[in-house]
Write an enzyme that holds these catalytic residues in place. Structure first.
Site, PDB file in Angstrom:
ATOM      1  N   GLU A 163       0.890  -1.163   0.000  1.00  0.00           N
ATOM      2  CA  GLU A 163       0.000   0.000   0.000  1.00  0.00           C
ATOM      3  C   GLU A 163       0.924   1.207   0.000  1.00  0.00           C
ATOM      4  O   GLU A 163       1.663   1.414   0.970  1.00  0.00           O
ATOM      5  CB  GLU A 163      -0.884   0.040   1.240  1.00  0.00           C
ATOM      6  CG  GLU A 163      -1.811   1.242   1.185  1.00  0.00           C
ATOM      7  CD  GLU A 163      -2.476   1.585   2.521  1.00  0.00           C
ATOM      8  OE1 GLU A 163      -3.498   2.257   2.479  1.00  0.00           O
ATOM      9  OE2 GLU A 163      -1.957   1.195   3.584  1.00  0.00           O
ATOM     10  N   ARG A 173       4.062 -10.732  12.305  1.00  0.00           N
ATOM     11  CA  ARG A 173       4.927  -9.657  11.811  1.00  0.00           C
ATOM     12  C   ARG A 173       6.390  -9.878  12.135  1.00  0.00           C
ATOM     13  O   ARG A 173       6.729 -10.478  13.144  1.00  0.00           O
ATOM     14  CB  ARG A 173       4.520  -8.353  12.508  1.00  0.00           C
ATOM     15  CG  ARG A 173       3.323  -7.690  11.957  1.00  0.00           C
ATOM     16  CD  ARG A 173       3.269  -6.294  12.595  1.00  0.00           C
ATOM     17  NE  ARG A 173       3.011  -5.288  11.614  1.00  0.00           N
ATOM     18  CZ  ARG A 173       1.835  -4.632  11.516  1.00  0.00           C
ATOM     19  NH1 ARG A 173       0.875  -4.902  12.366  1.00  0.00           N
ATOM     20  NH2 ARG A 173       1.656  -3.745  10.591  1.00  0.00           N
ATOM     21  N   LYS A 191       4.159   3.458  11.492  1.00  0.00           N
ATOM     22  CA  LYS A 191       4.296   4.854  11.101  1.00  0.00           C
ATOM     23  C   LYS A 191       4.040   5.787  12.281  1.00  0.00           C
ATOM     24  O   LYS A 191       4.696   6.809  12.425  1.00  0.00           O
ATOM     25  CB  LYS A 191       3.296   5.169   9.973  1.00  0.00           C
ATOM     26  CG  LYS A 191       3.818   4.850   8.598  1.00  0.00           C
ATOM     27  CD  LYS A 191       2.749   5.049   7.537  1.00  0.00           C
ATOM     28  CE  LYS A 191       1.952   3.785   7.327  1.00  0.00           C
ATOM     29  NZ  LYS A 191       0.984   3.845   6.250  1.00  0.00           N
TER      30      LYS A 191
END
Length: 505
Positions: free
Chosen positions: A37, A258, A268
RNA sequence: GCUCCGGUAGUCUAGUCCGGCAAGGAUGUGAGCCUCUCGAGCUCACGACCCGGGUUCAAAUCCCGGCCGGAGCACCA
């Protein structure tokens, strides 16, 4: 051993862990994808996931797509598309096909209409909070009972601009009581009045992730999806959407937790928090897990690849890699390539009385002659590292590497005074690095550490070490990684000044 | 809170589906060898099956309970 059968030594390394076989995979029949993305900079987690998809496609002589999941015009930015492309290329990933989900808007609309005509999608004009409330309760809203014609009309209105943002969505007729809440009539399309970096102002009705992905994975012929586990619950939804559309082929999903590294958040939000405190200024900060950051730090793409293959597994358990695991691989790959140079941090003056004036030639690498050598002139005045000076004892004989021996006679704040003590290499002498006092240059090394310690922002995550280095350091190219002996592997980070970033010991 | 999913040395990982290894590898740590680097290489050592029950001749592996951890529960992806 090395002399008799050197091949045995290398063979052992080649036997290292390999990627496990992919389920239901055949040579030539595997198609995977890189689905970024473009709403932020590429980081090491994307890299490892991307590598997995790429490596498997390669292993089975298959193909891989680069497909940007860019259906939220408000989040995506051109620079992020570039960040991923650049990052994948840096890693050596070559993709066979490329597209953006935003390229296929007309197609998405066609499939949407198809669903509406089948009575499998409806336009809902409930307020968001109401939709959430009802979904949580597992209750339908009145719009679910709208007729096909009415839905077709409202859908046309959505496309034509009859509704503003947030006023209407297209929903799937799912199972409003399903245990897997993603199946409770999820939104398929919503209205976003915002220009898209690729599609401009052409569209205002945008598909949501599950709808776009189910269709694109089918269209691309994806056979295997390797992704992190936060998507696990969507497999069922995506398969269902495809089945409604007559797309009777689903990918095999392989999910895993992850990839996280100790002290280095990938989110982020957390990274931006650090930027906001002023502790770091840019997204390519060497402490950051962004591709640009780790590249600046001196981590090689080969290392990330080897790390992914050898240290990773398809585990669902939370994991936090210690950076030392990656560093060890990086160090091993760097060792035969990196030139050795003398750098004296926190320098202290060393005067050696009766020292002969000499010009010596020192190899850039102890074993790799092809890396060449440089000349060093010595007169009797040097700089040595502050730490070495501190550890010296009066009367001790130390070896200035490649040069001569010296006996320490005096230590003071001014520095160390020693006396020439012979040229021969003797066993058991402490060997130290040195820089000629008249020919030294200033060198600055940035030493990155963990951004977070015990869950708190680490205010001292970046140390600066200054010192003197030999003049050859000026000749190190921007981006070159060298080893400052007994200090660590460092990558030159500035063209004009001798500024380096320490990768690791 | 609800729904899923996991827990193998300090860290990562193999083994778990199809019970039977001295539980393997990597990293780390310690010691030694080698080396004109505290790097690399080599040798040795240290260190783990979350806990409690059960099934079985035999459990890391199967079953139950507990504890701990993660993910999802968006008009983001």
């Amino acid at each position: 051993m090395e002399k008799i059968a050197p091949e045995l030594l290398t063979v052992r390394k080649a036997e290292e862990k390999r990627l496990p076989p992919l389920p239901e995979a055949e040579k030539g029949g595997v198609v995977t994808r890189l689905p970024p993305e473009p709403s932020g900079y590429m980081h090491i987690g994307h890299a490892m996931s991307g590598l997995l998809n790429y490596l498997y496609a390669e292993m089975y002589d298959g193909e891989i797509w680069l497909r940007f999941e860019d259906t939220d015009p408000r989040k995506v930015k051109p620079e992020y598309y570039e960040s991923f492309k650049k990052g994948y290329r840096w890693l050596g990933i070559e993709w066979d096909h490329e597209k953006n989900n935003s390229d296929d808007m007309e197609r998405f609309y066609e499939y949407a209409e198809q669903l509406i005509k089948m009575g499998k999608a409806y336009v809902c004009t409930c307020p968001v909070e109401e939709i959430r409330r009802l979904r949580a309760l597992g209750e339908e809203c009145e719009h679910r009972r709208l007729g096909i014609d009415e839905n077709l009309h409202l859908w046309g209105e959505m496309l034509a601009g009859g509704f503003g943002e947030g006023e209407a969505i297209l929903r799937l007729v799912g199972d409003i009581k399903h245990m897997n809440t993603t199946l409770r009539d999820p939104a398929l399309f919503r209205i976003i009045e915002h220009p898209h970096p690729m599609a401009g102002n052409r569209y205002r009705v945008w598909p949501l992730y599950d709808f776009a992905v189910s269709i694109e994975d089918y269209l691309c012929g994806i056979t295997h999806v390797l992704r992190t586990s936060e998507f696990a619950l969507r497999d069922e939804l995506q398969n269902y959407i495809r089945s409604l559309l007559g797309m009777n082929r689903n990918p095999i999903y392989i999910e895993y937790s992850r990839f996280e590294f100790k002290g280095t958040p990938v989110s982020k939000r957390k990274l931006r928090a650090i930027l906001e405190t002023g502790l770091a200024e840019r997204w390519d900060d060497p402490r950051f897990p962004t591709i640009e950051g780790i590249k600046r730090r001196g981590i090689l793409p080969e290392s990330i690849k080897e790390f992914t293959i050898t240290q990773t597994g398809f585990s669902y358990a939370k994991r936090e890699y210690d950076w030392s695991l990656l560093f060890a691989i990086n160090r091993r790959i760097l060792d035969p390539r990196a030139r050795r140079l003398f750098f004296t941090p926190d320098p202290v003056k060393l005067i050696v009385h009766d020292a002969p004036n000499l010009v010596i030639e020192a190899p850039y690498h102890p074993d790799k002659k092809e890396l060449g050598s440089r000349k060093l002139t010595a007169t009797g005045e040097f700089y040595i590292s502050g730490r070495d000076a501190e550890e010296m004892k009066i009367g001790e004989v130390i070896r200035l590497k490649y040069l001569m021996n010296a006996k320490v006679v005096e230590k003071s704040v001014e520095g160390v005074v020693a006396k020439f003590s012979g040229m021969e290499v003797q066993r058991d002498l402490k060997i130290i690095q040195w820089v000629p006092a008249e020919e030294s240059i200033e060198v600055k090394v940035l030493v990155p550490g963990p951004l977070y310690l015990n869950g708190e922002i680490n205010p001292e995550s970046l140390r600066t070490v200054t010192g003197f280095g030999e003049v050859a350091i000026e000749g190190v190219e921007l981006g070159e990684i060298v080893q400052f002996e007994r200090f660590g592997f460092c990558r030159r980070d500035s063209d004009s000044e001798c500024i380096f970033i320490k990768a690791h010991d």
